[in-house]
Write a protein that holds these residues in place. Structure first.
Motif, PDB file in Angstrom:
ATOM      1  N   LEU A  13     -25.398 -13.942  60.940  1.00  0.00           N
ATOM      2  CA  LEU A  13     -24.795 -13.246  62.074  1.00  0.00           C
ATOM      3  C   LEU A  13     -23.583 -14.030  62.555  1.00  0.00           C
ATOM      4  O   LEU A  13     -23.482 -15.240  62.351  1.00  0.00           O
ATOM      5  CB  LEU A  13     -25.807 -13.082  63.207  1.00  0.00           C
ATOM      6  N   ASP A  14     -22.676 -13.353  63.229  1.00  0.00           N
ATOM      7  CA  ASP A  14     -21.423 -13.989  63.643  1.00  0.00           C
ATOM      8  C   ASP A  14     -21.452 -14.475  65.093  1.00  0.00           C
ATOM      9  O   ASP A  14     -20.405 -14.705  65.696  1.00  0.00           O
ATOM     10  CB  ASP A  14     -20.248 -13.026  63.443  1.00  0.00           C
ATOM     11  N   ASP A  15     -22.672 -14.641  65.662  1.00  0.00           N
ATOM     12  CA  ASP A  15     -22.757 -15.019  67.078  1.00  0.00           C
ATOM     13  C   ASP A  15     -23.231 -16.456  67.281  1.00  0.00           C
ATOM     14  O   ASP A  15     -23.627 -16.839  68.390  1.00  0.00           O
ATOM     15  CB  ASP A  15     -23.678 -14.056  67.832  1.00  0.00           C
ATOM     16  N   GLU A  16     -23.220 -17.253  66.207  1.00  0.00           N
ATOM     17  CA  GLU A  16     -23.579 -18.671  66.284  1.00  0.00           C
ATOM     18  C   GLU A  16     -24.962 -18.900  66.890  1.00  0.00           C
ATOM     19  O   GLU A  16     -25.174 -19.812  67.684  1.00  0.00           O
ATOM     20  CB  GLU A  16     -22.530 -19.457  67.083  1.00  0.00           C
ATOM     21  N   GLY A  17     -25.908 -18.062  66.497  1.00  0.00           N
ATOM     22  CA  GLY A  17     -27.282 -18.252  66.931  1.00  0.00           C
ATOM     23  C   GLY A  17     -27.544 -17.925  68.384  1.00  0.00           C
ATOM     24  O   GLY A  17     -28.507 -18.438  68.970  1.00  0.00           O
ATOM     25  N   LEU A  18     -26.747 -17.065  68.992  1.00  0.00           N
ATOM     26  CA  LEU A  18     -26.955 -16.702  70.393  1.00  0.00           C
ATOM     27  C   LEU A  18     -28.321 -16.038  70.583  1.00  0.00           C
ATOM     28  O   LEU A  18     -28.793 -15.304  69.718  1.00  0.00           O
ATOM     29  CB  LEU A  18     -25.846 -15.749  70.847  1.00  0.00           C
ATOM     30  N   CYS A  19     -28.937 -16.298  71.710  1.00  0.00           N
ATOM     31  CA  CYS A  19     -30.262 -15.771  72.038  1.00  0.00           C
ATOM     32  C   CYS A  19     -30.277 -14.240  72.009  1.00  0.00           C
ATOM     33  O   CYS A  19     -29.293 -13.585  72.364  1.00  0.00           O
ATOM     34  CB  CYS A  19     -30.665 -16.265  73.427  1.00  0.00           C
ATOM     35  N   CYS A  20     -31.425 -13.667  71.601  1.00  0.00           N
ATOM     36  CA  CYS A  20     -31.552 -12.206  71.551  1.00  0.00           C
ATOM     37  C   CYS A  20     -32.001 -11.632  72.890  1.00  0.00           C
ATOM     38  O   CYS A  20     -31.983 -10.413  73.082  1.00  0.00           O
ATOM     39  CB  CYS A  20     -32.531 -11.785  70.461  1.00  0.00           C
ATOM     40  N   GLY A  21     -32.461 -12.502  73.813  1.00  0.00           N
ATOM     41  CA  GLY A  21     -32.855 -12.023  75.133  1.00  0.00           C
ATOM     42  C   GLY A  21     -34.352 -11.879  75.332  1.00  0.00           C
ATOM     43  O   GLY A  21     -34.793 -11.518  76.421  1.00  0.00           O
ATOM     44  N   ALA A  22     -35.151 -12.160  74.300  1.00  0.00           N
ATOM     45  CA  ALA A  22     -36.607 -12.035  74.444  1.00  0.00           C
ATOM     46  C   ALA A  22     -37.131 -13.124  75.373  1.00  0.00           C
ATOM     47  O   ALA A  22     -37.757 -12.851  76.391  1.00  0.00           O
ATOM     48  CB  ALA A  22     -37.288 -12.109  73.084  1.00  0.00           C
ATOM     49  N   GLY A  23     -36.906 -14.384  74.998  1.00  0.00           N
ATOM     50  CA  GLY A  23     -37.220 -15.518  75.872  1.00  0.00           C
ATOM     51  C   GLY A  23     -38.650 -15.593  76.360  1.00  0.00           C
ATOM     52  O   GLY A  23     -38.873 -15.834  77.546  1.00  0.00           O
ATOM     53  N   GLY A  24     -39.632 -15.368  75.478  1.00  0.00           N
ATOM     54  CA  GLY A  24     -41.023 -15.410  75.922  1.00  0.00           C
ATOM     55  C   GLY A  24     -41.294 -14.317  76.931  1.00  0.00           C
ATOM     56  O   GLY A  24     -41.231 -13.127  76.617  1.00  0.00           O
ATOM     57  N   ALA A  25     -41.571 -14.684  78.166  1.00  0.00           N
ATOM     58  CA  ALA A  25     -41.847 -13.702  79.218  1.00  0.00           C
ATOM     59  C   ALA A  25     -40.575 -13.228  79.916  1.00  0.00           C
ATOM     60  O   ALA A  25     -40.643 -12.433  80.853  1.00  0.00           O
ATOM     61  CB  ALA A  25     -42.804 -14.298  80.246  1.00  0.00           C
ATOM     62  N   PHE A  26     -39.417 -13.685  79.457  1.00  0.00           N
ATOM     63  CA  PHE A  26     -38.154 -13.326  80.115  1.00  0.00           C
ATOM     64  C   PHE A  26     -37.935 -11.818  80.117  1.00  0.00           C
ATOM     65  O   PHE A  26     -37.488 -11.248  81.120  1.00  0.00           O
ATOM     66  CB  PHE A  26     -36.989 -14.023  79.407  1.00  0.00           C
TER      67      PHE A  26
END
Length: 392
Positions: A316-329
């Motif tokens: 991916l071209d986003d340098e490993g940026l978080c997908c937003g799941a974040g456990g309970a986030f």
């Protein structure tokens, strides 16, 4: 509300507010709000710690909206220990107020495997009747009616950590992992329901005492000499942090024996060579790095090394940026989680129409709910070496 966070001042002053963390902070990218950035949060922590600020609603909201992805730690040239700071801050926040009802109930259930199993079966039944409203809570597209049925050996060489949600909702991933071990002649046992949850989500929510209690339980129920293999990035990160969480020699020794399963399979060339001789190529897959694999464990490269004989890995071209799941986030901050996910979806779209692989259940659920076809990397390997099939 005035209180001390009890933070290490050296950790706080290590941040020089250079801003190099900003492009790697998912909440800052979608809000463009400094209070939603690592340096902004550290500034607020410093203000509270020095007594210049109270633990106001603004401060609480800033800390609550952190995904705890640790992308900022990887990017930071000063080595700021942001993860430690946010963990300790959230522990204080928990002592000042109650968590949301849904989260409190969910975290309690994770510590009671029998209730989790019954609840999961009930959810699976209701899900088949199509009675669960969309987006009511993050769950897999199809919850299995049963947990894993794992064959175990009397002379195990390794332990596979099965956890809680992974065992009830993603047992097919454990079965795939065990089939890979079978294919190279490695004997194993599983941690099972007696060991249960690793306490990762409890620690992230600020329930540090509960997390410590669960860590002691996990350590006491597992053999003292075998490597512990983990196929969930979040669980693996938590188990590897038991040493720092508990601060004991026993916990440090335990953490030293914990490996992400991809990491363990490639650390000894004989296993990798044995697997590669069985290869059946699949084509191309898009690799999405869970933050707990890329930033916390820093073992994401091993996923690519393990997959390399079987598939072409697309980045991916986003340098490993978080997908937003974040456990309970995604439960506590659903709107923000979806906004963060949208950036990931656009990156996936640019990579092409291919299956995505991700080594964490939270990421898998979060992306699958947005229509992404997703597998765990070990499922791809299992299918490639003639083990567990990933498609019916």
């Amino acid at each position: 509300m005035s209180t001390s966070l009890g933070l290490n001042k050296n950790h706080l002053v290590a941040c020089i507010s250079c801003g190099l963390c900003l492009p790697h902070c998912p909440t800052y990218l979608v809000t463009q709000d400094e209070s939603r950035s690592p340096r902004g949060r550290i500034s607020l922590m410093s203000g509270v710690e020095s007594g210049l600020m109270s633990l106001s609603e603004e401060v609480v909201e800033s800390m609550d909206t952190c995904v705890q992805c640790l992308g900022c730690e990887t990017a930071c040239p000063s080595g700021v220990q942001y993860g430690t700071l946010i963990d300790q801050t959230r522990e204080i926040l928990h002592s000042q107020r109650k968590l949301g009802f849904r989260l409190r109930v969910g975290l309690w259930i994770l510590l009671h495997m029998k209730i989790l199993v019954i609840g999961s079966w009930t959810l699976a039944f209701i899900q088949r009747l199509r009675l669960i409203p969309k987006q009511i809570l993050p769950i897999p597209k199809k919850i299995p009616f049963r947990g894993g049925r794992y064959r175990q050996h009397t002379d195990p060489e390794v332990v596979l950590f099965t956890g809680c949600v992974m065992d009830t909702w993603f047992s097919q991933i454990h079965e795939a992992a065990l089939s890979v071990l079978d294919s190279i002649g490695v004997t194993y046992m599983v941690s099972g329901k007696e060991t249960g949850c690793c306490g990762a989500l409890h620690n992230h929510a600020g329930l540090r005492s509960t997390a410590k209690k669960q860590a002691l339980h996990v350590i006491s129920t597992l053999p003292t000499e075998l490597p512990v293999l983990v196929d969930s990035a979040g669980c693996g990160a938590a188990l590897k942090e038991y040493g720092s969480l508990l601060g004991t020699k026993e916990a440090e020794d335990f953490s030293a024996r914990v490996y992400d399963i991809h990491e363990w399979l490639v650390r000894d060339s004989k296993w990798q060579e044995s697997l590669s001789t069985k290869k059946e190529t699949r084509g191309q897959v898009i690799v999405q790095d869970p933050c707990h694999l890329r930033h916390a464990q820093q073992t994401h490269i091993h996923v690519r090394e393990l997959l390399e004989p079987f598939v072409d890995c697309l980045e991916l071209d986003d340098e490993g940026l978080c997908c937003g799941a974040g456990g309970a986030f995604s439960v506590n901050q659903p709107k923000l989680a979806k906004e963060i996910r949208e950036r990931k979806l656009q990156s996936i779209k640019r990579a092409g129409d291919h299956v995505v692989v991700s080594a964490n259940p939270g990421c898998m659920i979060h992306l699958e709910s947005a229509g992404v076809e997703i597998l765990h990397p070990i499922q791809v390997v299992a299918e490639s070496v003639g083990g567990t099939k990933t498609h019916e």
